[in-house]
Design an enzyme around this catalytic site. Structure first.
Site, short mmCIF file in Angstrom:
data_model
loop_
_atom_site.label_atom_id
_atom_site.label_comp_id
_atom_site.label_asym_id
_atom_site.label_seq_id
_atom_site.Cartn_x
_atom_site.Cartn_y
_atom_site.Cartn_z
N HIS A 122 0.88 -1.18 0.00
CA HIS A 122 0.00 0.00 0.00
C HIS A 122 0.91 1.23 0.00
CE1 HIS A 122 -2.80 2.93 1.84
NE2 HIS A 122 -3.79 2.11 1.50
N ASP A 199 3.22 -4.71 7.84
CA ASP A 199 1.97 -3.97 7.74
C ASP A 199 0.84 -4.98 7.89
OD1 ASP A 199 -0.31 -2.67 7.00
OD2 ASP A 199 0.47 -1.89 5.11
N GLN A 202 -4.35 -5.33 6.82
CA GLN A 202 -5.36 -6.24 6.26
C GLN A 202 -5.51 -7.52 7.06
OE1 GLN A 202 -7.61 -5.74 3.96
NE2 GLN A 202 -6.84 -3.67 3.53
N LYS A 225 -10.38 -1.22 10.16
CA LYS A 225 -10.51 -2.40 9.29
C LYS A 225 -10.80 -3.64 10.12
CE LYS A 225 -7.13 -0.51 6.03
NZ LYS A 225 -7.88 -0.08 4.86
N CYS A 363 -4.82 2.32 -3.66
CA CYS A 363 -3.60 2.89 -3.03
C CYS A 363 -2.42 1.94 -3.20
CB CYS A 363 -3.82 3.22 -1.57
SG CYS A 363 -5.08 4.46 -1.31
C1 LIG Z 1 -2.32 -3.04 3.43
C2 LIG Z 1 -2.67 -1.67 3.92
N1 LIG Z 1 -1.76 -0.94 4.56
C3 LIG Z 1 -2.02 0.28 5.04
C4 LIG Z 1 -3.26 0.85 4.87
C5 LIG Z 1 -3.51 2.21 5.41
O1 LIG Z 1 -4.44 2.17 6.42
P1 LIG Z 1 -4.99 3.52 7.06
O2 LIG Z 1 -5.49 4.36 5.92
O3 LIG Z 1 -6.08 3.07 7.97
O4 LIG Z 1 -3.86 4.16 7.79
C6 LIG Z 1 -4.25 0.14 4.20
C7 LIG Z 1 -5.58 0.73 3.95
O5 LIG Z 1 -6.26 0.38 3.00
C8 LIG Z 1 -3.96 -1.16 3.73
O6 LIG Z 1 -4.87 -1.89 3.08
#
Ligand SMILES: Cc1ncc(COP(=O)(O)O)c(C=O)c1O
Length: 405
Positions: A122, A199, A202, A225, A363
């Site tokens: 992301h 990260d 998900q 999420k 993203c």
């Molecule tokens: C794999 C992953 N990392 C990071 C994020 C960023 O999350 P946030 O916007 O809640 O900080 C997302 C959000 O879609 C994501 O899917």
């Protein structure tokens, strides 16, 4: 197939209609809906427990502080962290990664150092590292994905070297659904003396994570999420690293003593929590963790794996539909495209059938570039989805294709 009607009934938003039809919500990788108990916990906090934390000596503030710190303990147990000092409340995964990049990155990286970032990240696990490149003279090394959306450990072995300081990798891809072998990745990185940031934005709502068993250095996730409110998330980091890292933001709560001449900083975890925190968000996060623990990861996995298999089979049978991301090990996220129609047109048409489906680059523009696509459609499932949702999606897709033809 598990009957999850009772779980679904706990989510008030899912019983509402859109365009006079029952809503089919399939954008869980973006954000999940909230169970009544989370909504109630936040409302109860504001209705009867609201006070600032760590500040008052009066009963209300002490109770708010106790509830707030109680959730830190819940997160510690959820992740099996060694101590609550390793649990930093942040706004979400994005802020957690930016904190690590700014604090750990700026204080410990030097020119020529390398950070390996997977091609499926992301933007929030790529751009914070890119922001360091010009300032620090470090280099970002891409760990490529294959045509099925998978990372290979042999490729990582070829990229790791004595300049590698960090491997930044997602546990589960939001754009492809691929689940990565973080255990092996961490072992390999550590053998080379590099740290690992996982990260878990998900994965956190779908599978258990044990940070001590993994021996992971940094791990981030977002509450929204995992059935919790927006604006709250967690950075887990090993205590020894956090002790060495300088503060990320300055302000109230993160200090021990302040004068114009010199300021000393609070102990962990407060050193990294400047300003009044998102107290209601933390309370909601605690309730969401209780919800997940009550349902149980075994049940969650059974429901979501069934949906992944069922939806993959049903979608694959639609003429012209191509699934993007066919990793051997996948979570309940299915990206797909039609050669004959743009994702945004399809998503707009099926919105008329009350299907909430994401059409986007998610993203993860490097993933789109890899597959030479502007965007994909993405169905992502939560614990409340069912086969009926998949049937409604497939029927709406077929109707939309007919209309466009
Ligand atoms: C794999 C992953 N990392 C990071 C994020 C960023 O999350 P946030 O916007 O809640 O900080 C997302 C959000 O879609 C994501 O899917």
């Amino acid at each position: 197939m598990i009957d999850n009607q009772a779980i679904r009934a706990e989510f008030p938003l899912l019983s509402q209609t859109e365009k006079d039809l029952p809503l089919v919500y399939l954008d869980n990788a973006s954000t999940s809906q909230k169970p009544q108990q989370v909504i109630d916990a936040v409302a109860k906090y504001y209705a009867s427990e609201n006070a600032n934390v760590h500040r008052g000596v009066y009963g209300l503030s002490e109770r708010a502080t106790e509830a707030f710190e109680g959730v830190r303990g819940q997160v510690q147990r959820l992740l099996n962290a060694n101590t609550t000092k390793e649990v930093i409340f942040v706004r979400g995964a994005t802020e957690g990664i930016n904190l690590v990049a700014s604090s750990w990155g700026r204080s410990s990286l030097k020119p020529g150092d390398q950070i390996i970032v997977s091609e499926m990240e992301h933007h929030s696990n790529l751009v914070p590292w890119q922001l360091l490149v010009a300032d620090l003279g470090i280099e970002i090394v891409k760990w490529p994905i294959d045509a099925r959306g998978q990372l290979h450990l042999e490729d990582l072995a070829g990229l790791l070297n004595d300049k590698t300081r960090l491997v930044a990798v997602t546990h589960m891809s939001n754009a492809l659904g691929s689940i990565n072998p973080i255990n092996e990745i961490i072992t390999m990185a550590h053998q080379q003396g590099a740290k690992v940031l996982v990260d878990a934005a998900q994965s956190i709502s779908h599978m258990p994570i044990d940070v001590q068993a993994l021996d992971v250095d940094f791990l981030v996730f977002s509450g929204h999420k995992m059935y919790a409110p927006t604006g709250i998330g967690v950075l887990y980091a090993k205590q020894a690293l956090l002790e060495q890292m300088p503060p990320y933001m300055g302000g109230g709560d993160m200090i021990y003593q302040v004068s114009f001449e010199a300021t000393t900083f609070n102990e962990l975890p407060y050193k990294f929590e400047a300003g009044t925190p998102n107290i209601a968000g933390v309370i909601g996060l605690g309730s969401a963790i209780s919800f997940i623990e009550r349902v149980g990861f075994d049940t969650i996995a059974k429901i979501e794996n069934d949906l992944l298999d069922y939806a993959t089979a049903r979608l694959s049978a639609i003429p012209g539909l191509r699934i993007i991301g066919e990793a051997d090990h996948k979570g309940a996220v299915i990206s797909f495209v039609f050669d004959q129609a743009h994702p945004h047109d399809i998503a707009t048409l099926i919105d008329q059938d009350a299907i909430a489906l994401r059409a986007s680059h998610h993203c993860a523009m490097p993933v789109m570039l890899k597959f030479n696509l502007p965007a994909t459609l993405r169905a992502s499932f939560g614990v409340y989805n069912n086969r009926d949702d998949v049937d409604r999606l497939c029927a709406a897709l077929v109707d939309a294709l007919d209309m466009l033809a």
